[in-house]
Enzyme design. Structure first.
Site, PDB file in Angstrom:
ATOM      1  N   GLN A   1       0.826  -1.203   0.000  1.00 49.61           N
ATOM      2  CA  GLN A   1       0.000   0.000   0.000  1.00 49.61           C
ATOM      3  C   GLN A   1       0.861   1.255   0.000  1.00 49.61           C
ATOM      4  O   GLN A   1       0.517   2.265  -0.617  1.00 49.61           O
ATOM      5  CB  GLN A   1      -0.913   0.001   1.231  1.00 49.61           C
ATOM      6  N   GLU A   2       1.995   1.199   0.672  1.00 50.94           N
ATOM      7  CA  GLU A   2       2.867   2.361   0.782  1.00 50.94           C
ATOM      8  C   GLU A   2       3.672   2.613  -0.498  1.00 50.94           C
ATOM      9  O   GLU A   2       3.784   3.760  -0.952  1.00 50.94           O
ATOM     10  CB  GLU A   2       3.841   2.191   1.965  1.00 50.94           C
ATOM     11  N   SER A   3       4.248   1.566  -1.063  1.00 53.21           N
ATOM     12  CA  SER A   3       5.224   1.780  -2.148  1.00 53.21           C
ATOM     13  C   SER A   3       5.073   0.856  -3.345  1.00 53.21           C
ATOM     14  O   SER A   3       5.849   0.970  -4.299  1.00 53.21           O
ATOM     15  CB  SER A   3       6.638   1.612  -1.590  1.00 53.21           C
TER      16      SER A   3
ATOM     17  N   TYR B   1      -7.166   3.535   3.527  1.00 47.00           N
ATOM     18  CA  TYR B   1      -5.838   2.946   3.735  1.00 47.00           C
ATOM     19  C   TYR B   1      -5.957   1.693   4.600  1.00 47.00           C
ATOM     20  O   TYR B   1      -5.410   0.631   4.261  1.00 47.00           O
ATOM     21  CB  TYR B   1      -4.947   3.990   4.402  1.00 47.00           C
TER      22      TYR B   1
END
Length: 395
Positions: free
Chosen positions: A224-226, A355
């Protein structure tokens, strides 16, 4: 002896009276200002040159998407971004003081606790104010400074051009989009048949115990972040696989040179998750706590505590994500972010809620568990999985 004492007293009194007519020597503070002069009066008389010499301009404003809010450790909001551009032109730092309402802003400006009101203030006749800077004639709104500070007002008026408003809104829209994150998008599953999620599974397995998480949950958050790109970075300064901010890295002992290195980045993120987890020990259920930690990692610990306070106020369970998640969404509604129990104002609640949703769903996918219909904010009110759809909620 009595007469001598009387004459001495009389002479002393006379000398004191004569001294009253003379100007007393001024006692100075360490800053060179008269001791008798109040701090308020000193601040009110601050000219533009004083502000420049001081190296800081104090902005008074309200919380909200148009004014100011904290976004991943950075100031955001149209009025804030405009004021930041102005301070850059005069070469000073910007300090933000968030007020509860218009009355407080005006009172603090008049008391010298700020240099400028940077929000869309209705242009009513007010004796202590001078309207200047960002002005919308069609709406009858403007920034304002203290009436004595004409030098600052003139500089603001020369600086501001009507086209700046649209320019800043366009810039802000880009900053809040995924386009502002530079990354290569990799597959969320490297080899489904063999159960290989990514090239970094061995690192998730190594450091997940520090966070006391399942390693597949750490992998889901990383995607999800990168999207598993170790070189990913955002305009805000977030770096690497787990998108760690430089300020957070410094706190965790991660050097700038290591920000893009997979192992140090993941190890630091695990330590950070452990720290956040420790702050939520009042959430008794460990599985519930995961959602609180994820929300804090993305939207900030203080905002999550605000949502918990709202949940408690409205008779919901502040320790259950199904209830608190609904108030994360509500923190983008002025009725709720201006509530007295809310200490940190507006947040982009839908982004943080989504998120958490996405990571939980991907974690289930990695474990081979069907996510079903997804999470619900409250009984009878279903929220969709994707942020592109409109959320509905009620109290």
């Amino acid at each position: 002896m009595y007469r001598i004492g009387f004459v001495f007293t009389l002479i002393t009194s006379f000398c004191c009276c004569v001294g009253c007519k003379e100007k007393k020597p001024e006692l100075l503070t360490p800053w060179g200002t008269p001791m008798e002069q109040s701090i308020d009066s000193i601040s009110v008389d601050m000219s533009l040159s004083d502000i420049v010499n001081n190296g800081e301009l104090i902005m008074l404003t309200l919380t909200g998407p148009e004014n100011y809010y904290d976004y991943h450790g950075h100031g955001m909001g149209t009025q804030y971004l405009l004021c930041e551009k102005f301070t850059q032109t005069i070469g000073v730092a910007l300090r933000v003081e968030v007020c509860r309402d218009t009355t407080e802003m005006i009172q603090r400006l008049e008391r010298g606790e700020g240099d400028i009101i940077a929000c869309a203030l209705p242009m009513y006749k007010r004796s202590g104010l001078l309207y200047a800077g960002v002005t919308d004639r069609t709406k009858g709104t403007s920034w304002a400074v203290e009436r004595k500070n004409k030098e600052l007002a003139d500089t603001l008026n020369k600086w501001f051009k009507p086209g700046m408003l649209a320019e800043v809104k366009k810039q802000e829209s880009w900053m809040l989009s995924t386009a502002s994150i530079t990354r290569h998008v990799y597959s969320p599953m490297l080899d489904r048949g063999k159960g290989v999620i990514s090239n970094y599974d061995h690192l998730f397995q190594k450091y997940a115990p520090i966070a006391r998480w399942d390693w597949r949950l750490l992998a889901a958050q990383c995607y999800q972040e990168s999207t598993f790109d170790p070189k990913a970075h955002s305009w805000a300064g977030a770096c690497g696989l787990m998108q760690i901010m430089p300020s957070t890295a410094e706190m965790l002992g991660l050097s700038h040179d290591q920000l893009y290195e997979p192992e140090p980045n993941i190890a630091a993120a695990a330590r950070y998750i452990s720290q956040i987890n420790a702050k939520f020990q009042d959430v008794p259920n460990r599985m519930e706590r995961i959602s609180f930690v994820l929300a804090s990692y993305n939207g900030g610990y203080s905002h999550v505590r605000d949502a918990m306070a709202l949940a408690k106020k409205y008779g919901k369970d502040q320790y259950r994500w199904v209830d608190v998640g609904g108030f994360i969404l509500r923190l983008s509604d002025s009725k709720f972010y201006n509530d007295p129990v809310v200490k940190y104002g507006y947040m982009r609640g839908s982004e943080t809620y989504d998120y958490v949703q996405r990571i939980q769903a991907r974690w289930n996918e990695y474990r081979g568990i069907s996510s079903g219909a997804g999470f619900h904010v409250s009984p009878g009110v279903v929220t969709p999985q994707r942020a592109t759809k409109k959320y509905k909620y009620h109290v």
